[in-house]
Design an enzyme around this catalytic site. Structure first.
Site, short mmCIF file in Angstrom:
data_model
loop_
_atom_site.label_atom_id
_atom_site.label_comp_id
_atom_site.label_asym_id
_atom_site.label_seq_id
_atom_site.Cartn_x
_atom_site.Cartn_y
_atom_site.Cartn_z
N GLU A 16 -1.27 1.63 -6.46
CA GLU A 16 -1.15 2.99 -5.91
C GLU A 16 -1.44 4.03 -6.98
O GLU A 16 -2.17 5.00 -6.74
CB GLU A 16 0.28 3.23 -5.38
CG GLU A 16 0.59 2.51 -4.09
CD GLU A 16 1.98 2.89 -3.58
OE1 GLU A 16 2.37 4.07 -3.69
OE2 GLU A 16 2.68 2.00 -3.07
N ASN A 25 4.53 7.87 -8.44
CA ASN A 25 3.17 8.37 -8.20
C ASN A 25 3.02 9.77 -8.77
O ASN A 25 1.99 10.10 -9.38
CB ASN A 25 2.83 8.35 -6.71
CG ASN A 25 2.42 6.96 -6.23
OD1 ASN A 25 1.33 6.50 -6.54
ND2 ASN A 25 3.31 6.29 -5.53
N GLU A 70 -1.35 16.14 11.41
CA GLU A 70 -0.02 16.30 12.01
C GLU A 70 0.61 14.98 12.43
O GLU A 70 1.79 14.94 12.76
CB GLU A 70 -0.11 17.23 13.22
CG GLU A 70 -0.28 18.67 12.81
CD GLU A 70 -1.00 19.48 13.86
OE1 GLU A 70 -0.78 19.22 15.05
OE2 GLU A 70 -1.81 20.35 13.48
N HIS A 92 -0.08 5.89 0.94
CA HIS A 92 0.75 5.04 1.79
C HIS A 92 0.58 3.57 1.35
O HIS A 92 -0.54 3.13 1.12
CB HIS A 92 0.34 5.22 3.26
CG HIS A 92 1.20 4.43 4.19
ND1 HIS A 92 2.50 4.81 4.49
CD2 HIS A 92 0.98 3.28 4.85
CE1 HIS A 92 3.03 3.91 5.30
NE2 HIS A 92 2.13 2.98 5.54
N ARG A 141 8.90 13.48 4.83
CA ARG A 141 8.93 14.32 6.02
C ARG A 141 7.53 14.56 6.54
O ARG A 141 6.59 14.69 5.75
CB ARG A 141 9.51 15.69 5.69
CG ARG A 141 11.00 15.65 5.53
CD ARG A 141 11.53 17.04 5.26
NE ARG A 141 12.90 16.96 4.85
CZ ARG A 141 13.91 16.76 5.69
NH1 ARG A 141 13.71 16.66 6.98
NH2 ARG A 141 15.14 16.67 5.24
N LEU A 193 4.76 17.00 8.01
CA LEU A 193 4.51 18.42 7.81
C LEU A 193 4.23 19.11 9.14
O LEU A 193 3.64 18.53 10.04
CB LEU A 193 3.33 18.63 6.86
CG LEU A 193 3.44 17.98 5.48
CD1 LEU A 193 2.24 18.38 4.62
CD2 LEU A 193 4.73 18.36 4.77
C1 GRF Z 1 5.20 4.78 -2.57
O1 GRF Z 1 5.18 3.43 -2.22
C2 GRF Z 1 4.26 5.57 -1.69
O2 GRF Z 1 3.13 4.85 -1.30
C3 GRF Z 1 5.11 5.87 -0.48
O3 GRF Z 1 6.39 6.10 -0.99
C4 GRF Z 1 6.53 5.43 -2.24
C5 GRF Z 1 6.91 6.47 -3.26
O4 GRF Z 1 7.16 5.93 -4.50
N1 GRF Z 1 4.56 6.97 0.27
P1 GRF Z 1 7.26 6.88 -5.76
O5 GRF Z 1 8.33 7.93 -5.41
O6 GRF Z 1 5.93 7.51 -5.97
O7 GRF Z 1 7.69 6.02 -6.89
#
Ligand code: GRF
Length: 203
Positions: A173, A13, A141, A108, A90, A92
């Site tokens: 995503e 991402n 949070e 997510h 983590r 925050l």
């Molecule tokens: C993704 O599936 C994202 O939605 C989740 O963790 C994963 C991270 O993948 N929060 P990348 O590190 O972006 O490839």
């Protein structure tokens, strides 16, 4: 807009965001730093290859507050205005969130509020849902809880495993995160409590 990205792992991402900013797809924006809480994170190499400054800031036995304070200081030093979490594993601290009000977003891999936390795709398969997807949301949070900016549905097929579903969701995503970022950078967003209004809130 100066963007800082927090990662813990693979960084796909993060790479999508960096490339969208560098190609001008997200206008007037620049990823100025990628921070990882893990020294060996694969994403750090991908960021360096794309000419982005990287920092590994590990927790090292410190409290969450102390660890976060160092990250916030590094982000502020670089005048970061928007923080993108991209596989950052983590929660925050309050102080981190207060340092960037309504300026921290996360992606997510489920249709929130279903399947919060780790292994969301496996949770979806195990539950037997027919549709899952991904969500871009503001960070507060609580885990995977802040106001929802955009969602994309992905069909769950009979033959899917957690891995095949995760791979299909991941493609969406990348596109969803960029659409959401474009809206934020262009100011096409209004926040009313839990509701985020603006064009194409449902993608
Ligand atoms: C993704 O599936 C994202 O939605 C989740 O963790 C994963 C991270 O993948 N929060 P990348 O590190 O972006 O490839």
């Amino acid at each position: 807009m100066k963007i800082g990205i927090l990662i813990s792992g693979r960084g796909s991402n993060m790479t999508a965001i960096v490339e969208a900013a560098q190609s001008g797809l997200i206008a007037e924006s620049e990823v100025v730093v990628v921070v990882s809480d893990k020294t060996g994170a694969e994403g750090l190499i991908k960021a360096e290859e794309r000419g982005i400054e990287t920092l590994a800031i590990i927790r090292n036995g410190r409290t969450r507050e102390k660890h976060d304070a160092e990250i916030v200081a590094e982000l502020k030093k670089r005048s970061v205005e928007l923080v993108c979490l991209a596989g950052y594993l983590r929660l925050l601290s309050k102080d981190f969130i207060r340092a960037f009000p309504n300026k921290i977003i996360n992606i997510h891999p489920s249709l929130l509020p279903s399947f919060k936390g780790l292994d969301a795709q496996k949770q979806a398969i195990d539950y037997g849902v027919k549709v899952s997807g991904c969500t871009v949301h503001f960070v507060d949070e609580d885990l995977d809880h802040g106001a929802i900016i955009a969602q994309k549905a992905v069909e769950v097929r009979d033959e899917d495993t957690a891995e095949t579903l995760a791979a299909r969701i991941l493609e969406d995503e990348h596109a969803l995160y960029i659409k959401a970022l474009k809206r934020i950078v262009e100011g096409n967003i209004q926040i009313q409590g839990r509701k985020v209004l603006g064009k194409s809130a449902l993608t």
